[in-house]
Design an enzyme around this catalytic site. Sequence first.
Site, PDB file in Angstrom:
ATOM      1  N   ASP A 378      53.812  12.763  35.439  1.00 31.26           N
ATOM      2  CA  ASP A 378      53.283  12.978  36.788  1.00 31.26           C
ATOM      3  C   ASP A 378      53.234  14.459  37.164  1.00 31.26           C
ATOM      4  OD1 ASP A 378      52.185  11.586  39.095  1.00 31.26           O
ATOM      5  OD2 ASP A 378      53.861  12.482  40.181  1.00 31.26           O
ATOM      6  N   THR A 504      37.560  10.227  47.726  1.00 29.45           N
ATOM      7  CA  THR A 504      38.695  10.542  46.845  1.00 29.45           C
ATOM      8  C   THR A 504      39.396   9.288  46.336  1.00 29.45           C
ATOM      9  OG1 THR A 504      40.536  12.081  46.565  1.00 29.45           O
ATOM     10  CG2 THR A 504      40.487  10.762  48.620  1.00 29.45           C
TER      11      THR A 504
END
Length: 554
Positions: A378, A504
């Site tokens: 991440d 998005t």
Amino acid sequence: MASLSKILLLSTFSCATFIPSSQAVSGRAAEVRDDPAPVSDRAAAVKEAFEHAWNGYYTYAFPDDELRSVSNVGINTRNGWGATAVDALSTAIVMEETDIVQEILNHIYQIDYTQTDTTCSLFETTIRYIGGMLSGYDLLTGPYSYLGFNQSDAFPLLNQSMVLADTLSFAFNTPTGIPYNNLNITAQTSPDDPVNGLATIGTLILEWQRLSDLTGDPKYGDYVAKGESYLLNPSPPSGEPFPGLLGQDVSINTGEIIDTFGGWIGGDDSFYEYLLKAYVYDSSRFSNYLDRWLLAADSSIQHLASTPPTGPQNLTYLAEFNNTTLILESQHLACFDGGSYILGGLVLKNQTFTDFGLDLVAGCRNTYTSTATHIMPDSFGWDPNNVPADQASFYAANGFYYTNAGYYLRPEYLESVYYAYRATSNTTYQDWAWEAFVAINSTTRTPTGFSEISNVTDPTGGDKLDVQDSFFLAEVLKYLYLIFDDAAPVGVAADGVETWVFNTEAQYVFLFPFLLFSLGLCFLITLTLIDGADADLFDSPLKVVTPQNCTTAN
Ligand SMILES: *[C@@H]1O[C@H](CO)[C@@H](O)[C@H](O)[C@H]1NC(C)=O
Ligand SMILES: *[C@@H]1O[C@H](CO)[C@@H](O)[C@H](O)[C@H]1NC(C)=O
Ligand SMILES: *[C@@H]1O[C@H](CO)[C@@H](O)[C@H](O)[C@H]1NC(C)=O
Ligand SMILES: *[C@@H]1O[C@H](CO)[C@@H](O)[C@H](O)[C@H]1NC(C)=O
Ligand SMILES: *[C@@H]1O[C@H](CO)[C@@H](O)[C@H](O)[C@H]1NC(C)=O
Ligand SMILES: *[C@@H]1O[C@H](CO)[C@@H](O)[C@H](O)[C@H]1NC(C)=O
Ligand SMILES: *[C@@H]1O[C@H](CO)[C@@H](O)[C@H](O)[C@H]1NC(C)=O
Ligand SMILES: *[C@@H]1O[C@H](CO)[C@@H](O)[C@H](O)[C@H]1NC(C)=O
Ligand SMILES: *[C@@H]1O[C@H](CO)[C@@H](O)[C@H](O)[C@H]1NC(C)=O
Ligand SMILES: *[C@@H]1O[C@H](CO)[C@@H](O)[C@H](O)[C@H]1NC(C)=O
């Protein structure tokens, strides 16, 4: 002028709404597909994954927001309105999963968006719920009208978007017009947090402007543009360490940027994304947004592009900054940056941007292929002075070390691979997407869905964290599917003449000028029909006579 544009807007709205389902709004990249071409084996495998994720959600969690994909229960993370269902609608449409589309529509019809027990995020609600519903509306009344859903099926998507936006709109009632992000919907109040963020202010314009353009009511776009104006004309200078690159926190009371830390990372990311996409959506109304994207894009090439001293040659990452000091770290969330540069390169016909975007995609791919699971962590760093001792040899070999080893079912890398493939038609990018899909499928899959995992550097992926995020269905599986389904009626156009942009959350936002253009004929007919009818529009769409020639002119 104002009243003429209102009529134009209304006519666009009514044509899009009442177009017969046997006639599609079509365009160069949006052709009617009466006889769908068979999809590739790879696309079929992605579709299988979508069915797996949906079936687990529908069986164990619906109508809650998300599935706990290990313990097989639902969880409400997004106000309990069925986030996964709404978010997955456009993916189900694109995959022609008509039964799932019907299940989702049936659900959306009866959501009460005026009630929730939990704090509501203006940003998350906009990108997933409003974005998801408007996307479904535009697809079902446009290029996917061949699926056979009629006007009364699609109309509530628009109506519910208005109900939700109206419910949220008190958020903009602040000294500057910059909205609060955290909202108490039921009480119509916000906790007194005087600070909002770059991304949460700057990632609303596409959805709210689209809602204005579809309904003919300019108020939605106007709400958002007011707050965004402080980001387009930032002050004080300390809030803009490099031209176009801004700090992350914004005062709701003064409009000033109050810190110096930023990058293309979480908290900032989609602000930069929407500067370009707002311009693509309407290049005349939002040309100043492009000016700001160009500043940010040039500054990032000049100041943030960074190559680690170890690992494979010529890796390109984008650093974070605090004032003018670089922090050599980045995130999975930032991997949309390659796609943003590629889209910029396409629409501006500038190979410099496209090539830089392709370099960023290759940098993100390196963080996928280097780990034991072949999935990216991440967040990661590449600062030679900060390498954790237990990752020294990994860093030497691969040019990064992880700072958070989890994988949270995020889409950004595959999003950028999608742009890379559309821009180049180079099948290597299909292969990159496939290798990531195989890895994600084998490491995160559970008997009932897919799950976030704790450690991509462990061959097993570490622990399954028992969450299937709605964006896994909305984004990851949609981008994957579109990479492999070349016959899809809508795709990013390699010549830069786009007819829609993704928000998005990978929700489609059809272009305002495109609809006006393609419905030009419809406009003339509607002018005569619309006379005095707008008061009835939202009550009884079927009473309005359907114009017979509302097909595109090209
Ligand atoms: C919203 O405000 C009402 C009235 O003050 C309160 O009862 C409720 O708990 C609040 N909801 C949230 C999510 O804070
Ligand atoms: C639209 O479709 C629904 C089922 O999807 C059907 O119940 C309804 O009668 C249809 N309306 C019209 C006007 O065809
Ligand atoms: C690295 O980039 C430089 C400059 O662009 C180029 O000359 C060189 O061939 C590249 N090396 C590799 C291994 O790609
Ligand atoms: C940025 O620098 C300022 C001033 O040195 C410091 O107070 C702040 O904590 C830093 N922010 C981050 C995110 O590192
Ligand atoms: C940012 O860095 C510049 C150049 O080093 C310095 O002049 C300025 O005072 C710094 N600004 C802040 C807010 O720390
Ligand atoms: C493309 O963008 C780069 C970076 O902003 C700029 O230097 C160059 O002049 C542009 N090229 C064209 C053809 O516009
Ligand atoms: C296709 O893309 C790959 C990865 O960027 C690159 O190595 C290869 O040269 C490209 N092929 C062509 C024909 O451009
Ligand atoms: C995904 O995983 C399932 C279950 O293990 C498997 O049946 C399927 O073949 C996998 N798909 C791909 C593309 O690897
Ligand atoms: C991840 O797994 C690797 C390999 O098993 C292990 O060395 C490392 O300590 C783990 N990291 C975390 C954060 O759990
Ligand atoms: C649209 O929503 C309003 C509530 O704002 C409701 O009164 C109306 O019946 C809805 N119309 C349709 C056609 O669903």
